[in-house]
Design an enzyme around this catalytic site. Structure first.
Site, short mmCIF file in Angstrom:
data_model
loop_
_atom_site.label_atom_id
_atom_site.label_comp_id
_atom_site.label_asym_id
_atom_site.label_seq_id
_atom_site.Cartn_x
_atom_site.Cartn_y
_atom_site.Cartn_z
N ARG A 1 0.96 -1.31 0.13
CA ARG A 1 0.14 -0.03 -0.48
C ARG A 1 1.01 0.79 -0.37
O ARG A 1 1.86 1.62 0.54
CB ARG A 1 -0.74 -0.47 1.33
CG ARG A 1 -1.99 0.85 1.68
CD ARG A 1 -3.25 1.23 0.43
NE ARG A 1 -4.09 1.90 1.30
CZ ARG A 1 -5.17 2.41 -0.12
NH1 ARG A 1 -4.74 1.78 -1.09
NH2 ARG A 1 -5.52 2.69 0.69
N THR B 1 -10.31 0.60 -9.50
CA THR B 1 -9.07 -0.52 -8.87
C THR B 1 -8.71 -1.22 -9.10
O THR B 1 -9.82 -1.27 -10.73
CB THR B 1 -9.29 -0.64 -7.13
OG1 THR B 1 -8.70 0.50 -7.00
CG2 THR B 1 -8.97 -1.86 -6.60
N THR C 1 -4.46 -0.56 -6.51
CA THR C 1 -5.27 0.40 -7.27
C THR C 1 -4.00 1.87 -7.59
O THR C 1 -2.82 2.17 -6.52
CB THR C 1 -5.86 0.71 -6.46
OG1 THR C 1 -7.18 1.74 -6.68
CG2 THR C 1 -5.28 1.12 -4.55
N ASN D 1 -6.44 4.66 -7.22
CA ASN D 1 -7.91 4.77 -6.15
C ASN D 1 -9.23 5.11 -7.15
O ASN D 1 -9.24 4.21 -7.59
CB ASN D 1 -7.59 6.21 -5.22
CG ASN D 1 -8.09 5.94 -4.03
OD1 ASN D 1 -9.60 5.54 -4.22
ND2 ASN D 1 -8.52 7.67 -3.69
N GLU E 1 -4.31 7.81 -3.75
CA GLU E 1 -4.39 7.27 -2.47
C GLU E 1 -4.71 8.01 -0.59
O GLU E 1 -5.66 7.91 0.31
CB GLU E 1 -3.17 6.49 -2.44
CG GLU E 1 -4.06 5.21 -2.22
CD GLU E 1 -4.76 4.28 -3.59
OE1 GLU E 1 -6.07 4.17 -3.05
OE2 GLU E 1 -4.18 4.12 -4.20
N ASP F 1 -8.16 8.53 0.58
CA ASP F 1 -8.46 7.02 1.68
C ASP F 1 -8.23 7.72 2.85
O ASP F 1 -8.82 6.85 3.84
CB ASP F 1 -7.35 5.46 1.07
CG ASP F 1 -8.48 5.36 -0.11
OD1 ASP F 1 -9.96 5.99 -0.50
OD2 ASP F 1 -7.87 4.56 -0.56
N SER G 1 -7.93 0.95 3.35
CA SER G 1 -8.63 0.30 2.35
C SER G 1 -9.14 -0.17 2.44
O SER G 1 -9.96 -1.02 3.33
CB SER G 1 -7.18 -0.19 1.47
OG SER G 1 -7.54 -0.50 0.47
N SER G 2 -10.69 -0.39 1.56
CA SER G 2 -11.19 -1.56 1.20
C SER G 2 -11.23 -3.20 0.55
O SER G 2 -11.64 -3.46 -0.25
CB SER G 2 -12.65 -0.64 0.86
OG SER G 2 -13.30 0.08 1.48
N GLY H 1 -13.26 -1.66 -6.63
CA GLY H 1 -15.09 -0.51 -6.50
C GLY H 1 -15.25 0.17 -5.55
O GLY H 1 -16.15 -0.28 -4.92
N1 GLY Z 1 -8.62 3.24 -3.24
C1 GLY Z 1 -10.03 2.52 -2.73
C2 GLY Z 1 -9.16 1.62 -1.82
O1 GLY Z 1 -8.08 1.36 -1.31
O2 GLY Z 1 -10.19 1.43 -0.82
#
Ligand code: GLY
Length: 581
Positions: free
Chosen positions: A115, A392, A410, A412, A431, A434, A463-464, A484
């Site tokens: 990340r 992403t 990603t 983002n 990013e 986020d 992050s998701s 997403g």
């Molecule tokens: N940038 C989207 C995520 O990391 O959730």
């Protein structure tokens, strides 16, 4: 096989426009052999031994070629990641970051966090004005939105630890060739290039491969000489080809053309982190997913535990009972996400408590099967609903030996910050959005956060992304994940349940329309055409507010069939491509 579309031969008019449109050095459109345009997008494929599902047919092809050369799933994934950086510039990247979950053929689990990190000069209030209000757009577009990229370091780490093809050059060369020779743009990339053109122009002072004077049209090919040169530096020098020397100098020079704060020191000190994956159970299934700084693993395991004791299969797919239960679980989990989740290197994430069976039971104690539970902190009108600006990308791979990789990466937003490193040819992420720029103020996905996800130098933003691998009875069962934004976690949750509870084959499970609740805003998003009028009314009768969106996450998954064969499926909402052998 599901044929999304196939191209027809070039049209004379297209060629004429192409010829006239060569303006910038890095952008060339030349007629190529006709069969290049005749590819087919295959979203549901079967294979006996190995499978790759990615967002782009050329990246999937590269992954298959590496597997057939004797590479393992990790080798193929690295090659796909670099190929996506060329053929899928809106999310494939070297200027972003990601998470990878690995299950080896021997049943061992591992995961790596590459990340992005906040630059050392970042400050908690860097996106606020003098009155303490968030300055719109500052964390989303332009140089100040960029986190320190992690992808190149991450790929080197996984290659060192798991690569079977020891010569890294073999893995990156296909991407260099694609960048240097060019490739035919897909309709969706063309649409996005045109949609984001004004941003490309606004945030870049120099010409680059992605901007041309006319609109992009079907038949256009993208040649990226600058990116080919950057990838060649990485090929020949490893991560030093990115974090040091020519590429680093160009990146820092680019920062100086805007309000960027990334320094040489940020680049040379970037390090990915191997982290223990999160492992939990749902009935007979073992779920292996990503730990913080992704919220994906914790949230997925929490949701599954919340619904596990209910007879979902008896309720039926998208029945009022099933949807209401799943929505209420989603609501509670996203509220935990906002309060408790962030980078565990900086904030004590109460991971064990959040996954504790009693806590989860308690969290659902006020679940009312006959009524929605209102989310209790809705600031009037100020919450954005996630729309289609997120991008992403995810890749799922299984090799002949049974190694499996689930990787989500990603920039983002689509094309990240929209900043292209001048003369280096790659987009930089945005990013930093986020992070929680200010407690309670939503980011582009409408997600709110707090102390846990506040900005700090060198911290990773929450992050998701939910790269996930599932076992059943100790055997590999499924590999899945998605892009997403905030809708990633609920998409993985729903596709998994569609297979294991609602008995769907993977393609039906994935193509089925989805719904999403994220606590705030207090609204159920559903994909266009996804719910019958009766379903919608029944949810409204329970007190839910509904809003339709075009589509949400784009899942890519592989299901290991009872006979061991592999069913790979990409999302029919996009141009995903599955192929195996
Ligand atoms: N940038 C989207 C995520 O990391 O959730």
């Amino acid at each position: 096989m599901f044929n999304f579309h196939s191209y027809n031969k070039f049209k004379f008019l297209t060629l004429l426009i192409l010829t006239l449109s060569i303006l910038f050095v890095d952008c060339r459109n030349s007629p190529k052999e006709q069969n290049e345009a005749d590819y087919e997008i295959i979203q549901s494929a079967k294979g006996k031994k190995a499978m790759v599902v990615s967002a782009h047919h050329l990246a999937t092809k590269v992954g298959n070629e590496i597997l057939q050369k004797g590479g393992n799933a990790i080798d193929a994934t690295i090659a796909v990641q670099y190929a996506l950086a060329v053929v899928y510039p809106r999310a494939g990247n070297i200027g972003g970051g990601g998470f990878m979950v690995i299950r080896t053929k021997d049943g061992n689990y591992d995961s790596i966090d590459y990340r992005e990190k906040a630059p050392k000069a970042s400050t908690r209030d860097m996106y606020l004005d003098d009155e303490g209000n968030v300055i719109p757009g500052l964390s989303r577009n332009g140089h100040l939105a960029v986190g320190v990229p992690g992808t190149v370091d991450g790929m080197e780490e996984v290659h060192k630890k798991y690569g079977k093809i020891k010569d890294f050059k073999v893995l990156i060369q296909p991407a260099i060739d694609l960048a240097s020779n060019g490739f035919l743009l897909t309709p969706m990339e063309i649409e996005r290039f045109n949609r984001f053109k004004k941003d490309f122009v606004k945030y870049n002072k120099s010409p680059n491969a992605f901007i041309k004077d006319t609109l992009w049209v079907e038949g256009d090919r993208l040649v990226q000489k600058d990116l080919a040169n950057t990838l060649t530096l990485i090929r020949d020098n490893g991560k030093a080809g990115f974090y040091e020397g020519e590429t680093a100098d160009k990146l820092i020079a680019e920062m100086k053309t805007g309000n960027g704060i990334i320094t040489h020191d940020d680049l040379t000190s970037y390090q990915s982190k191997w982290r223990a994956p999160l492992v939990g159970n749902y009935k007979d299934y073992k779920i292996i997913s990503m730990a913080p700084p992704s919220s994906g693993g914790i949230a997925l395991l929490q949701m599954l535990k919340m619904v596990e004791k209910y007879p979902l299969a008896d309720y039926g797919f998208q029945s009022k009972e099933a949807m209401h239960l799943m929505i209420e679980a989603e609501r509670r989990v996203y509220s935990d996400r906002a309060k408790h989740l962030g980078d565990s290197d900086f904030y004590k994430v109460p991971q064990d408590s959040l996954l504790d069976a009693e806590y989860i039971e308690d969290r659902m104690r006020d679940f009312n099967p006959k009524k929605s539970t209102p989310s209790d902190m809705v600031a009037a009108g100020s919450f954005a609903v996630p729309m289609e600006t997120f991008e992403t990308t995810h890749t799922s791979v299984i090799d002949e030996a049974g190694n499996a990789v689930s990787v989500t990466t990603t920039l983002n937003s689509n094309y990240g910050s929209k900043v292209v490193v001048s003369n280096a040819g790659f987009f930089l992420n945005n990013e930093m959005d986020d992070f929680s720029a200010k407690p309670g103020v939503p980011n582009q996905f409408g997600l709110v956060g707090n102390e846990a996800n506040a900005i700090e130098p060198e911290k990773r933003m929450l992050s998701s992304m939910t790269p996930t691998i599932v076992e059943k009875d100790g055997e590999l069962f499924m590999v899945l994940g998605a892009p997403g934004g905030s809708t990633i976690i609920t998409a993985v949750f729903q596709v998994f349940l569609n297979v294991v509870e609602f008995g769907m084959p993977l393609d039906d499970a994935l193509f089925a329309k989805r719904f999403h609740h994220q606590w705030l805003p207090d609204v159920v998003l559903y994909e266009n055409g996804g719910l019958t009028e009766a379903s919608k009314q029944s949810l409204k009768d329970l007190g839910h507010s509904l809003k339709d969106v075009k589509y949400m996450a784009l899942v890519k998954a592989i299901h290991v069939q009872p006979d061991g064969a592999l069913h790979g499926v990409g999302d029919n909402r996009s141009e995903d491509h599955a192929a195996g052998y």
